[in-house]
Motif scaffolding. Structure first.
Motif, PDB file in Angstrom:
ATOM      1  N   GLU A   1       0.832  -1.203   0.000  1.00 34.65           N
ATOM      2  CA  GLU A   1       0.000   0.000   0.000  1.00 34.65           C
ATOM      3  C   GLU A   1       0.868   1.255   0.000  1.00 34.65           C
ATOM      4  OE1 GLU A   1      -2.506   2.857  -0.170  1.00 34.65           O
ATOM      5  OE2 GLU A   1      -3.212   0.783  -0.389  1.00 34.65           O
ATOM      6  N   TYR A   2       0.544   2.172  -0.876  1.00 37.85           N
ATOM      7  CA  TYR A   2       1.323   3.400  -1.013  1.00 37.85           C
ATOM      8  C   TYR A   2       1.069   4.387   0.131  1.00 37.85           C
ATOM      9  CZ  TYR A   2       2.988   7.816  -2.978  1.00 37.85           C
ATOM     10  OH  TYR A   2       3.624   9.010  -3.170  1.00 37.85           O
ATOM     11  N   GLU A   3      -0.198   4.529   0.538  1.00 41.79           N
ATOM     12  CA  GLU A   3      -0.578   5.560   1.507  1.00 41.79           C
ATOM     13  C   GLU A   3      -0.487   5.038   2.941  1.00 41.79           C
ATOM     14  OE1 GLU A   3      -1.233   8.630   1.121  1.00 41.79           O
ATOM     15  OE2 GLU A   3      -1.517   8.829  -1.045  1.00 41.79           O
TER      16      GLU A   3
ATOM     17  N   GLY B   1       4.601   1.872   0.970  1.00 43.70           N
ATOM     18  CA  GLY B   1       5.503   2.514   0.021  1.00 43.70           C
ATOM     19  C   GLY B   1       5.038   2.251  -1.395  1.00 43.70           C
ATOM     20  N   ALA B   2       5.673   2.918  -2.336  1.00 42.48           N
ATOM     21  CA  ALA B   2       5.332   2.704  -3.740  1.00 42.48           C
ATOM     22  C   ALA B   2       5.605   1.246  -4.112  1.00 42.48           C
ATOM     23  CB  ALA B   2       6.146   3.641  -4.623  1.00 42.48           C
ATOM     24  N   ALA B   3       4.646   0.610  -4.740  1.00 38.71           N
ATOM     25  CA  ALA B   3       4.795  -0.816  -5.058  1.00 38.71           C
ATOM     26  C   ALA B   3       6.001  -1.071  -5.948  1.00 38.71           C
ATOM     27  CB  ALA B   3       3.524  -1.332  -5.723  1.00 38.71           C
TER      28      ALA B   3
ATOM     29  N   ASP C   1       8.726   0.303  -5.800  1.00 41.38           N
ATOM     30  CA  ASP C   1       9.912   0.275  -4.934  1.00 41.38           C
ATOM     31  C   ASP C   1       9.910  -0.988  -4.068  1.00 41.38           C
ATOM     32  OD1 ASP C   1      10.772   2.755  -5.878  1.00 41.38           O
ATOM     33  OD2 ASP C   1       9.704   3.852  -4.305  1.00 41.38           O
ATOM     34  N   SER C   2       8.738  -1.384  -3.595  1.00 41.10           N
ATOM     35  CA  SER C   2       8.643  -2.545  -2.711  1.00 41.10           C
ATOM     36  C   SER C   2       8.867  -3.865  -3.442  1.00 41.10           C
ATOM     37  CB  SER C   2       7.261  -2.581  -2.046  1.00 41.10           C
ATOM     38  OG  SER C   2       7.043  -1.425  -1.269  1.00 41.10           O
TER      39      SER C   2
ATOM     40  N   ALA D   1      -4.248  -1.454  -7.908  1.00 38.03           N
ATOM     41  CA  ALA D   1      -3.557  -0.254  -7.440  1.00 38.03           C
ATOM     42  C   ALA D   1      -3.645   0.830  -8.527  1.00 38.03           C
ATOM     43  CB  ALA D   1      -2.103  -0.599  -7.099  1.00 38.03           C
ATOM     44  N   ASP D   2      -2.637   1.693  -8.622  1.00 38.11           N
ATOM     45  CA  ASP D   2      -2.643   2.725  -9.654  1.00 38.11           C
ATOM     46  C   ASP D   2      -2.599   2.063 -11.023  1.00 38.11           C
ATOM     47  OD1 ASP D   2       0.003   1.986  -8.689  1.00 38.11           O
ATOM     48  OD2 ASP D   2       0.778   3.408 -10.175  1.00 38.11           O
TER      49      ASP D   2
ATOM     50  N   ASN E   1       0.358   1.661 -13.873  1.00 38.78           N
ATOM     51  CA  ASN E   1       1.485   0.747 -13.693  1.00 38.78           C
ATOM     52  C   ASN E   1       1.089  -0.724 -13.755  1.00 38.78           C
ATOM     53  OD1 ASN E   1       3.933   2.311 -13.343  1.00 38.78           O
ATOM     54  ND2 ASN E   1       2.976   3.139 -11.500  1.00 38.78           N
TER      55      ASN E   1
ATOM     56  N   TYR F   1       3.274  -4.133 -12.938  1.00 39.15           N
ATOM     57  CA  TYR F   1       2.929  -5.047 -11.841  1.00 39.15           C
ATOM     58  C   TYR F   1       2.812  -6.491 -12.347  1.00 39.15           C
ATOM     59  CZ  TYR F   1       1.817  -0.750  -9.291  1.00 39.15           C
ATOM     60  OH  TYR F   1       1.876   0.485  -8.687  1.00 39.15           O
TER      61      TYR F   1
END
Length: 222
Positions: free
Chosen positions: A87-89, A114-116, A118-119, A138-139, A142, A146
């Motif tokens: 989860e980003y938020e 964190g930003a997926a 990046d994770s 998610a967003d 992307n 993913y």
């Protein structure tokens, strides 16, 4: 038929078949000001059944929000299973943690904030056991990225689901300027071209309108 008709059908299905035991999660999400973009209860039950029927024990979720779909997936994997959700938020993750703990499945869910994008490299670097199911919600821009990461983290027979790809029929329009529509077309074309995946897309209607999801299975290349 109209969206209100579809919503009425959803309510009937919840009352007779799905149940509303997780309504507290949706209420908590609304009270916390989270966007009302959770999967619908019938779709949550469908995710549960997919995970259950495939005997998934390890699930990767990209996009936690308030943990509504996470709860369904966590129930499906059972006490010995694990859901790892990205989860980003931070606020969303905090709400999700409270919801999951209240639902009694918190001990089988790990939330990484964190930003997926990046994770996911960090996760891959840990050489984890392959995931049996990956749920991507998610967003949207992307989604293709993913799916590529999902391929690195799964095995033949694993299932990859990408939510919200139909976009009110927008994917039929190649000249669309909508970034989410263009991303949906990109991920569908990736699924079609990727030899390691066998996939389809199902359109859905309901209280949340007209949309659909991609369903893919990782195939053995031997």
């Amino acid at each position: 038929m109209t969206t209100s008709d579809w919503a009425e059908v959803d309510r009937y299905l919840v009352d007779t078949l799905v149940g509303d035991g997780d309504s507290a999660t949706l209420s908590a999400n609304a009270a916390a000001g989270l966007p009302a973009i959770d999967v619908s209860p019938p779709q949550g039950k469908f995710l549960y059944l997919i995970a259950k029927s495939s005997r998934a024990r390890r699930v990767l979720e990209i996009g936690t929000l308030g943990g509504y779909s996470t709860t369904w997936l966590a129930r499906a994997v059972g006490k010995e299973g694990q859901v790892l959700t990205l989860e980003y938020e931070p606020k969303h993750a905090e709400v999700a943690r409270e919801n999951l703990d209240r639902a009694g499945v918190g001990d089988r869910v790990e939330i990484r904030v964190g930003a997926a994008l990046d994770s996911l490299p960090v996760l891959a670097g840990e050489n984890p056991e392959p995931f049996d199911l990956v749920f991507i919600d998610a967003d949207k821009v992307n989604n293709a990225n993913y799916v590529q990461w999902a391929l690195q983290l799964t095995r033949p027979g694993s299932v990859v689901i990408v939510d919200n790809v139909v976009r009110n029929g927008g994917i039929a329009h190649a000249d669309s300027s909508d970034a989410a529509v263009r991303a949906s077309r990109e991920v569908i074309e990736l699924l079609a071209a990727e030899p390691r995946l066998d996939a389809t897309v199902l359109q859905t209607v309901g209280g949340k309108g007209w949309d659909g999801f991609a369903y893919a299975v990782v195939v053995d290349q031997d």
